[in-house]
Design a protein around this motif. Sequence first.
Motif, short mmCIF file in Angstrom:
data_model
loop_
_atom_site.label_atom_id
_atom_site.label_comp_id
_atom_site.label_asym_id
_atom_site.label_seq_id
_atom_site.Cartn_x
_atom_site.Cartn_y
_atom_site.Cartn_z
N GLU A 169 10.12 -0.79 -11.95
CA GLU A 169 9.31 -1.88 -11.40
C GLU A 169 7.84 -1.53 -11.35
O GLU A 169 6.98 -2.40 -11.49
CB GLU A 169 9.78 -2.23 -9.98
N GLN A 170 7.54 -0.25 -11.10
CA GLN A 170 6.12 0.09 -10.91
C GLN A 170 5.85 1.56 -11.21
O GLN A 170 6.65 2.42 -10.86
CB GLN A 170 5.74 -0.20 -9.46
N GLY A 207 -4.00 0.04 -20.42
CA GLY A 207 -3.18 -0.32 -21.58
C GLY A 207 -1.74 0.16 -21.43
O GLY A 207 -0.81 -0.45 -21.95
N ALA A 208 -1.56 1.26 -20.69
CA ALA A 208 -0.22 1.82 -20.52
C ALA A 208 0.56 1.09 -19.42
O ALA A 208 1.74 1.35 -19.22
CB ALA A 208 -0.33 3.30 -20.17
N GLY A 209 -0.12 0.22 -18.68
CA GLY A 209 0.59 -0.57 -17.66
C GLY A 209 0.34 -0.10 -16.23
O GLY A 209 1.05 -0.51 -15.32
N LEU A 210 -0.67 0.76 -16.04
CA LEU A 210 -0.99 1.16 -14.66
C LEU A 210 -1.66 0.00 -13.95
O LEU A 210 -2.61 -0.59 -14.48
CB LEU A 210 -1.92 2.39 -14.66
N THR A 211 -1.16 -0.33 -12.75
CA THR A 211 -1.74 -1.45 -12.01
C THR A 211 -2.45 -0.99 -10.74
O THR A 211 -3.33 -1.68 -10.23
CB THR A 211 -0.64 -2.45 -11.59
N ASP A 212 -2.01 0.18 -10.23
CA ASP A 212 -2.51 0.64 -8.93
C ASP A 212 -2.82 2.13 -9.01
O ASP A 212 -2.10 2.88 -9.65
CB ASP A 212 -1.44 0.49 -7.84
N ILE A 213 -3.85 2.52 -8.28
CA ILE A 213 -4.15 3.96 -8.21
C ILE A 213 -4.65 4.31 -6.82
O ILE A 213 -5.34 3.50 -6.18
CB ILE A 213 -5.19 4.35 -9.29
N ASN A 214 -4.26 5.48 -6.34
CA ASN A 214 -4.83 6.02 -5.11
C ASN A 214 -5.89 7.03 -5.51
O ASN A 214 -5.61 7.93 -6.30
CB ASN A 214 -3.78 6.76 -4.27
N ARG A 223 -5.99 -2.03 -8.95
CA ARG A 223 -5.97 -2.09 -7.48
C ARG A 223 -6.10 -0.66 -6.96
O ARG A 223 -5.33 0.22 -7.34
CB ARG A 223 -4.65 -2.68 -6.97
N ILE A 224 -7.09 -0.45 -6.09
CA ILE A 224 -7.40 0.92 -5.65
C ILE A 224 -7.18 1.07 -4.15
O ILE A 224 -7.52 0.18 -3.37
CB ILE A 224 -8.87 1.27 -5.99
N LYS A 225 -6.62 2.23 -3.80
CA LYS A 225 -6.59 2.62 -2.38
C LYS A 225 -7.30 3.95 -2.29
O LYS A 225 -7.02 4.86 -3.09
CB LYS A 225 -5.15 2.81 -1.89
N ILE A 226 -8.22 4.06 -1.35
CA ILE A 226 -8.87 5.35 -1.10
C ILE A 226 -8.03 6.09 -0.06
O ILE A 226 -7.70 5.52 0.98
CB ILE A 226 -10.30 5.15 -0.53
N ASN A 227 -7.68 7.33 -0.36
CA ASN A 227 -6.96 8.17 0.61
C ASN A 227 -7.93 9.21 1.17
O ASN A 227 -8.50 9.98 0.39
CB ASN A 227 -5.81 8.92 -0.08
N ALA A 228 -8.08 9.24 2.47
CA ALA A 228 -9.02 10.19 3.07
C ALA A 228 -8.33 11.03 4.14
O ALA A 228 -7.57 10.51 4.95
CB ALA A 228 -10.20 9.43 3.69
N HIS A 263 1.52 -2.99 1.12
CA HIS A 263 0.54 -2.67 0.08
C HIS A 263 1.05 -1.62 -0.90
O HIS A 263 0.33 -1.12 -1.71
CB HIS A 263 -0.74 -2.11 0.70
N GLY A 264 2.28 -1.19 -0.74
CA GLY A 264 2.75 -0.14 -1.63
C GLY A 264 4.09 0.38 -1.15
O GLY A 264 4.83 -0.33 -0.46
N ASN A 265 4.38 1.63 -1.50
CA ASN A 265 5.70 2.19 -1.21
C ASN A 265 5.66 3.22 -0.09
O ASN A 265 6.64 3.86 0.18
CB ASN A 265 6.25 2.85 -2.46
N GLY A 266 4.51 3.39 0.52
CA GLY A 266 4.35 4.49 1.45
C GLY A 266 4.44 4.08 2.90
O GLY A 266 4.68 2.92 3.23
N PRO A 267 4.24 5.07 3.78
CA PRO A 267 4.40 4.85 5.21
C PRO A 267 3.14 4.37 5.92
O PRO A 267 3.06 4.43 7.14
CB PRO A 267 4.78 6.25 5.69
N ALA A 268 2.15 3.86 5.18
CA ALA A 268 0.90 3.44 5.83
C ALA A 268 1.11 2.14 6.62
O ALA A 268 1.89 1.28 6.22
CB ALA A 268 -0.18 3.23 4.78
#
Length: 321
Positions: free
Chosen positions: A88-89, A108-115, A151-156, A221-226
């Motif tokens: 799925e992702q 082009g490879a199908g990446l939609t989201d990045i942290n 779609r970007i998430k900044i992790n700090a 917003h994703g698959n994590g515990p945020a």
Amino acid sequence: MRDSYGREIDYMRISVTDRCNLRCRYCMPDGVEWIPMEEILTFEEIARLCRVAVKLGITKYKITGGEPLVRRGCPALVRMIREIPGVEQVTMTSNGILLERYLGELLGAGLTDINVSLDTTDRGKYQEITGFDELPRVLRSIRVASEAGLRIKINAVLQTGLNEDAWDGLLSFAREGLADVRFIELMPIGRGADGHMVSNERLFHKIEEHYGPLTADGVSHGNGPAVYYRIADWPRSVGFISAIHGKFCGQCNRLRLGSTGRLKPCLCYEDSLDVRGALRDGSDAEVCEILKKAILGKPRMHCFENTGAVTERQEMAKIGG
Ligand code: SAM
Ligand code: SF4
């Protein structure tokens, strides 16, 4: 597939290399030991593992490292996993330095989201934390990638005495609509055990004092515990991953795969299972059995609040975060 505690495991983090082009002081300030390339899983081996894992219901994948984009051909792996029926992702976590360079290939490879991991917007502080003067390149990558529709998430990760005041500068990404911003409590893993965590509860109150009430955003917003909130009419959200103070183990949905093919049921403990042998010499059924064993071997919860009981000794760069 469900684990022994009834949790649905549908997500795997895949580390493709232990190497990195930064030396974050809480992660791998001295670099990592050199691993011969033949010990590292090939992209074909990783894709085979994913094809078996999909049948167990693991349909979401995160490519991580070390720094995943320092491994040559990384966008090709994104495509290989993306094209597996049932996936799925496929997302990625990166320090952003090479993001602009590989952006076209990744999209082009199908990446939609990045942290994108970024602990400060102050250039000198960035160099102090990471060992390199790369902030301008990361900021440019974030802007260009966001404009291109990623779609970007900044992790700090904030630490007292180092970058505890960096939250306000980082929040500008949410205010300007470039990215969600998430604050991750420092975990006592590897060199993180030497650091000084900023508690998310304290940070939450500081942000409210400054910007007014944070309202729960209620959107996944994703698959994590945020846990996500909104500030006034800002276009993007603010998230908190409270690894230490908010036990999120009840919702744990993941396995981790190390670059040499060790499957790790939980971040906190050293236990892992070798799947490389089966990927090189075994059948899909054998690979599947190891995956099932890893899922059923997941403990009920981590023990980060009791550092003496944490058995994981590796740097986070070897685990993939
Ligand atoms: N190089 C990539 C990056 O920085 O996003 C991927 C690997 S890095 C190990 C993944 C994440 O782990 C980063 O967001 C980093 O800040 C986080 N991290 C590393 N050590 C940590 C620690 N002790 N506690 C909490 N997060 C940590
Ligand atoms: Fe590299 Fe990511 Fe670790 Fe920083 S946190 S040293 S960017 S692997």
